[in-house]
Design a protein around this motif. Structure first.
Motif, short mmCIF file in Angstrom:
data_model
loop_
_atom_site.label_atom_id
_atom_site.label_comp_id
_atom_site.label_asym_id
_atom_site.label_seq_id
_atom_site.Cartn_x
_atom_site.Cartn_y
_atom_site.Cartn_z
N GLU A 199 8.15 30.57 2.38
CA GLU A 199 7.91 31.67 3.32
C GLU A 199 9.23 32.24 3.81
OE1 GLU A 199 5.16 33.35 4.29
OE2 GLU A 199 4.28 32.18 2.66
N ASP A 200 10.18 31.34 4.03
CA ASP A 200 11.48 31.73 4.53
C ASP A 200 12.17 32.67 3.54
OD1 ASP A 200 13.50 31.52 6.51
OD2 ASP A 200 14.66 30.26 5.13
N TYR A 201 12.11 32.31 2.27
CA TYR A 201 12.72 33.14 1.22
C TYR A 201 12.07 34.53 1.20
CZ TYR A 201 13.73 34.93 -3.44
OH TYR A 201 14.10 35.73 -4.48
N LYS A 202 10.74 34.51 1.28
CA LYS A 202 10.00 35.77 1.24
C LYS A 202 10.35 36.68 2.42
CE LYS A 202 5.44 35.57 0.35
NZ LYS A 202 4.14 34.87 0.12
N GLU A 203 10.51 36.05 3.57
CA GLU A 203 10.84 36.84 4.77
C GLU A 203 12.24 37.46 4.64
OE1 GLU A 203 9.27 38.09 7.08
OE2 GLU A 203 10.87 38.70 8.46
N ARG A 206 13.81 38.20 1.85
CA ARG A 206 13.70 39.26 0.85
C ARG A 206 13.09 40.52 1.48
NH1 ARG A 206 13.30 39.63 -4.93
NH2 ARG A 206 15.11 38.27 -4.80
N ARG A 207 12.07 40.31 2.31
CA ARG A 207 11.38 41.41 2.99
C ARG A 207 12.36 42.20 3.88
NH1 ARG A 207 9.17 41.55 7.49
NH2 ARG A 207 7.63 43.17 7.90
N VAL A 208 13.16 41.45 4.64
CA VAL A 208 14.10 42.10 5.54
C VAL A 208 15.18 42.85 4.75
CG1 VAL A 208 15.85 41.68 7.34
CG2 VAL A 208 13.61 40.56 7.46
N GLU A 209 15.59 42.26 3.62
CA GLU A 209 16.57 42.93 2.74
C GLU A 209 16.02 44.26 2.23
OE1 GLU A 209 17.82 40.58 -0.71
OE2 GLU A 209 18.39 39.00 0.72
N ILE A 210 14.77 44.24 1.80
CA ILE A 210 14.13 45.48 1.33
C ILE A 210 14.16 46.53 2.44
CG2 ILE A 210 11.95 46.54 0.56
CD1 ILE A 210 11.22 43.84 -0.72
N LEU A 211 13.82 46.09 3.65
CA LEU A 211 13.76 47.04 4.76
C LEU A 211 15.13 47.67 5.04
CD1 LEU A 211 11.30 45.25 7.23
CD2 LEU A 211 10.83 47.11 5.62
#
Lengths: 203, 203
Positions: B6-10, B12-17
């Protein structure tokens, strides 16, 4: 065939602009087409294009008319009152009324034109020119008060004019998204008065 | 295959943003496509769509992140200083710095999203909700000063909060079209301070 006088043409032109303004307000600037204006005016396509070639020209002509009225209006504020404060106060009263009473506003069209055109050199210049005209009106009015010894500003008059335009514009924008009842328009206008009195050394 | 936490996904999500934010600022909201975001992030199309389905979702997620930071920031202003005035003054100093130093601003994206969406019920609600959150931060800070007997406001605290947000927002908008050197940002921020002192009964 009747002679088409300059006067007749000018009247027709102003009529078109009024109809176009209503369409812009209703549909927004970018969703308005020349066909919408043809329909709203009842003119033929050729009849409309005789006056204006595109919506950009229509928008700029509307603004030009508004600028002429603004010029006259500010001259009245400048010359129609004994003190500069009376002029300013009258302006604030009338802005307040306009903000509270009008259900439709050209502010959204201006903002749209501005935000879409912010990268287009020509539009940016057009908008920035208008902004400077507005600043000019207020610096004149404030300057009158300074000359008459009525105002003793504690900030540069140009900065005060900028601030005044910004706070009034922001209320127009606020009303596009927040209900009037929750927008504290009268209190904010009173806030501007409080600011002005302080910054102009009036209390 | 490594376990995708979950941590990795979060992260990655913030990087996309972050990447999406830069694209929005550069191209504007309405001219940004999902393909632009794919290119900026270096993700595959499927990789991006795993996180976000369209630019509207991306925009709202960016705002959600900004709101979280704003919440933390205002809690610091509220709890990190002995007096409410110090909190307000710090806020104004930091806004001034941000306005003067930043060459790129998300303000234009917000404004575009707002102006395009002003007729769409869902967007209007989203924007109006954010506005009310911002009001809430300031009424809390002003309320602290009132409780401590530091402020004796001569206008409703909600009206003052509205005014404060409007004048600061309007400077962000002004900078989109008027050069910094002609915008009197420091003087206008000082003007806000002058207004606040007066309206909060501080001088």
């Amino acid at each position: 065939m009747p002679k088409v006088t300059e006067d007749y043409k000018e009247k027709r032109r102003v009529e078109i602009l009024k109809k176009a303004e209503a369409v812009f307000i209703e549909k927004g600037f970018s969703h308005t087409t020349m066909t919408d204006i043809v329909n709203a005016t009842g003119l033929s396509r050729g009849g409309l294009y005789h006056y204006f070639s595109n919506t950009d020209e229509l928008y700029q002509a509307i603004i030009h008319e508004k600028d002429k009225s603004a010029e006259e209006y500010f001259n009245q504020l400048l010359d129609g009152f004994e003190t500069a404060w009376e002029g300013l106060d009258t302006y604030l009263n009338e802005v307040e009324k306009a903000l509270i009473n009008s259900s439709t506003s050209f502010a959204s069209v201006n903002l749209e034109y501005f935000i879409i055109g912010r990268h287009a050199e020509g539009r940016r210049d057009f908008i920035s020119e208008r902004y400077k005209q507005a600043i000019g009106h207020f610096t004149k009015l404030l300057g009158k008060g300074v000359e008459q010894g009525e105002f003793k500003p504690i900030q540069p008059v140009d900065a005060i004019a900028n601030y005044l335009i910004n706070i009034v514009d922001s209320m127009h924008i606020q009303l596009l998204v927040i209900d009037k009842e929750q927008s504290y328009i009268s209190e904010q206008i009173e806030g501007v008065r409080i600011y002005l009195k302080r910054v102009l050394g009036k209390g």
